[in-house]
Design an enzyme around this catalytic site. Structure first.
Site, PDB file in Angstrom:
ATOM      1  N   ASP A 315      41.506 -84.252  36.478  1.00 57.78           N
ATOM      2  CA  ASP A 315      42.095 -83.857  35.203  1.00 57.78           C
ATOM      3  C   ASP A 315      41.047 -83.800  34.099  1.00 57.78           C
ATOM      4  O   ASP A 315      40.116 -84.606  34.060  1.00 57.78           O
ATOM      5  CB  ASP A 315      43.178 -84.882  34.822  1.00 57.78           C
ATOM      6  CG  ASP A 315      43.890 -84.535  33.533  1.00 57.78           C
ATOM      7  OD1 ASP A 315      44.540 -83.477  33.507  1.00 57.78           O
ATOM      8  OD2 ASP A 315      43.781 -85.308  32.573  1.00 57.78           O
ATOM      9  N   GLU A 368      40.307 -79.202  36.852  1.00 55.12           N
ATOM     10  CA  GLU A 368      40.995 -78.584  35.722  1.00 55.12           C
ATOM     11  C   GLU A 368      39.935 -78.434  34.631  1.00 55.12           C
ATOM     12  O   GLU A 368      39.698 -79.356  33.855  1.00 55.12           O
ATOM     13  CB  GLU A 368      42.163 -79.441  35.222  1.00 55.12           C
ATOM     14  CG  GLU A 368      42.969 -78.716  34.150  1.00 55.12           C
ATOM     15  CD  GLU A 368      43.507 -79.620  33.064  1.00 55.12           C
ATOM     16  OE1 GLU A 368      44.311 -79.152  32.244  1.00 55.12           O
ATOM     17  OE2 GLU A 368      43.112 -80.803  32.999  1.00 55.12           O
TER      18      GLU A 368
END
EC number: 2.4.1.18
Length: 646
Positions: A315, A368
């Site tokens: 993330d 990401e």
């Protein structure tokens, strides 16, 4: 679980400590934390914690009525900063915390950073656990390298475990209950993988798991560690891979967690310009500290090893790469060369990806990463960051911007529809319609679509078809597969009752059929990362709002033609160039009545004529339905009536 026999009250050998201090140990969970053990014939638990600045350390829990200083730990002789102690008669299931006496004399209570289990929130104690499970997924594990390959189909269902479905009383489904329902649902709808938003323990449910405190413990909200293993095993046996969201970019500042763990900035930077994230009000890991790198790499390693995860999605990588991320001038410190790149984080990502791909065959690590940082998915040895895949945020933003416009104005934004192919092969991309696009007032995918209810549904079917046939792996957040109308909310289940509405049932049927078609046809995925897999037929007819292209597989017979009409106008007699003659079967039509459409189409297919068009020797006149997506397959048998007509 068999107890470990310890000697000298330690599980860490000299080599372990050397690698830990060097920053290259990948399994610190084997000697830090709480481990069931035997010492001098007595059964109990060995506790070990890294707290180098502590003046003293203790262990408290159920076994001593939570008395803070009754059970002191001893510092190791090697100046590693590790405190250890064996406590007899402490069994699995016992709750505990570490107590740290800081240099100033304060006593602070901390959960175990290496705990394998936690008590149910809002309580914050760690739990002695030795998770074990009899895995039955050997067949999957042998073939997962092929399933995770860039040359394989990947259609990923992103989901939040607490709000997919709920019980009748609105309580959470357990991991085991999910194991009974989720695998069949995913397999029936053509998904190849599921990606769970963070399953790691987190204090604030509304963070969706992205404010992690338990980097080695699954959240107890849904059951035990063994029950999560059962879920992953069930998914594997149904042919579904498992990707886990993982957050090494920041951690919350809750007093019981990692923040100022031993009274100092142990896991984070002391200076807030490096150690505090202004967006999330959280602490940023100090990637330059060897032991912190070990902690994070061991965490990722743990989920892949002990839980058989097939991949992790990292993330907020952009926030790690840039020192000035979400900061104004004067709020950040440059690197040693005066630049904004976080050199320590870059080195950490190199080490992370190298270690995981070296130790686990067939796994994937996805970034990401929302900027244009180069070579994210190139190997470290070629100068890249070493990820396997990267979310294509540019494609997603452009396409959402385009499709959400009234069709009257789409011709003025036509380049947003086609621009993604200019860089489609620069990385190994995943095309994400993720949770981030359906929260905080952004509206659901269904409600992003313009027009009345019929047009919204037609536009969404069109959008889903476009994603499935565009080069790149696919990711869809839960609820998108049936066009949920409301924004996603973590505090309630998806609106499954909408499947009782013919319009939403039609969207669900369309996506299921199209997703299964995608998975079954190599032309749609074999060459996702190579130019030979895709060719525009015509991408310039902005006035008509029509785009057509070819997808190719390995053999000459693997040919698929897709045509999309992004306007509500029926295009009758619209000629499209085709790569070969013969009959082209209309394999899928998003405007079919079974999907809630108007039933406009080509009566099963078209015959290519020897009429040059779009620079090709063959072409056919087609009927393009309003807001419709068509898929044609070449070389398949015609009906008897068609043969008789010829």
């Amino acid at each position: 679980m068999t107890e470990k026999i310890i000697h000298g009250v330690s599980l860490a050998g000299e080599e372990d400590i050397y690698l830990f201090r060097e920053g290259t140990h990948r399994r610190i969970y084997e000697f830090l934390g709480a481990h069931l053990a035997k010492h001098e014939g007595a059964s109990g638990t060995l506790f070990a914690v890294w707290a180098p600045a502590a003046a003293a350390a203790f262990i408290m829990g159920d076994f001593n009525s939570w008395r803070r200083e009754s059970h002191p730990l001893s510092p190791r002789w090697d100046s590693s900063g590790i405190w250890e102690g064996f406590v007899p008669n402490v069994a699995e299931g016992c709750r505990y915390k570490f107590v740290i006496r800081t240099a100033s004399g304060d006593l602070i209570e901390k959960s175990d950073p290496l705990a394998f289990a936690s008590e149910k929130m809002p309580a914050t104690a760690s739990v002695v656990a030795s998770p074990s499970y009899e895995w039955r997924d050997a067949e999957w594990m042998m073939m997962r390298a092929a399933k995770n390959s860039v040359d394989a189909p990947q259609s990923i269902y992103e989901m939040h475990a607490g709000s997919w479905r709920r019980r009748a009383d609105d309580s959470f489904l357990s991991w085991r209950e999910l194991a009974e329902q989720l695998p069949d649902y995913l397999a029936a709808n053509g998904f190849t993988h599921v990606e769970f938003m963070p399953v790691m323990e987190h204090p604030f449910y509304g963070s969706w798991g992205y404010q992690t405190t338990g980097y080695f413990a699954p959240t107890s909200r849904y059951g035990s560690p063994e029950e999560l293993m059962c879920l992953i095993d069930a998914l594997h046996r149904r042919g579904v891979g498992v990707i886990l969201d993982w957050v090494p970019s920041h951690f919350p500042t809750d007093s019981f967690g990692l923040y100022r763990f031993d009274g100092t900035a142990l896991y984070e930077h002391e200076d807030g310009r490096r150690g505090f994230h202004p967006d999330w009000k959280s602490a940023i890991f100090n990637y330059g500290r060897s032991e912190v790198r070990c902690f994070l790499i061991s965490s990722a390693h743990y989920w892949l090893e002990r839980y058989h995860a097939d991949g992790i999605r990292v993330d907020a990588v952009a926030s790690m790469l840039y020192l000035d991320y979400s900061r104004r001038g004067g709020e950040w410190l440059p690197n040693r060369y005066g630049g904004k790149e976080n050199l320590e984080a870059i080195d950490f990502l190199h080490e992370l990806n190298s270690a995981l791909y070296e130790d686990f065959e067939g796994i994937s690590v996805t970034a990401e990463e929302s900027t244009s940082w180069p070579a994210v998915t190139k190997p470290v040895w070629l100068g890249g960051l070493g990820f396997g895949y990267k979310w294509n945020m540019g494609w997603m933003n452009d396409f959402i911007s385009y499709i959400s416009q009234d069709p009257v104005y789409r011709k003025y934004a036509h380049d947003k529809l086609t621009f993604g192919m200019w860089y489609a092969y620069s990385e190994n991309f995943v095309l994400p319609f993720s949770h981030d696009e359906v929260v905080y007032g952004k509206r659901s995918l269904f409600e992003k679509m313009p027009g009345d209810e019929w047009q919204k549904a037609a536009n969404l079917r069109l959008a889903l078809g476009w994603m499935l046939c565009h080069p790149g792996k696919k990711l869809l957040f839960m609820g998108g597969e049936f066009g949920q109308s409301r924004e996603w909310c973590h505090d309630r289940a998806l609106d499954w009752q909408q499947l009782g509405d013919a319009r939403h049932a039609g969207i669900a049927k369309w996506f299921s059929d199209a997703n299964n078609f995608y998975k079954a046809h190599a032309a749609l995925w074999r060459f996702d990362q190579r130019p030979e897999g895709f060719e525009w037929i015509d991408c310039s007819d902005r006035d008509s709002g029509v785009v057509s292209f070819i997808r190719r597989g390995e053999s000459e017979g693997e040919l698929i033609v897709a045509a999309a009409n992004f306007t509500p106008v029926v295009r009758v007699g619209y000629r499209i160039g085709l790569p070969r003659g013969g009959f082209w079967r209309e394999a899928l039509n998003s405007d079919a009545e079974i999907y809630g459409g108007s039933g406009c189409g080509n009566m099963g297919g078209v015959r290519a004529e020897k009429v040059p068009f779009h620079g090709r020797d063959y072409s056919a006149e087609m009927t393009l339905p309003p807001l419709g997506f068509l898929i044609f397959v070449s070389g398949e048998a015609e009906t008897i009536s068609e043969q008789e007509e010829k």
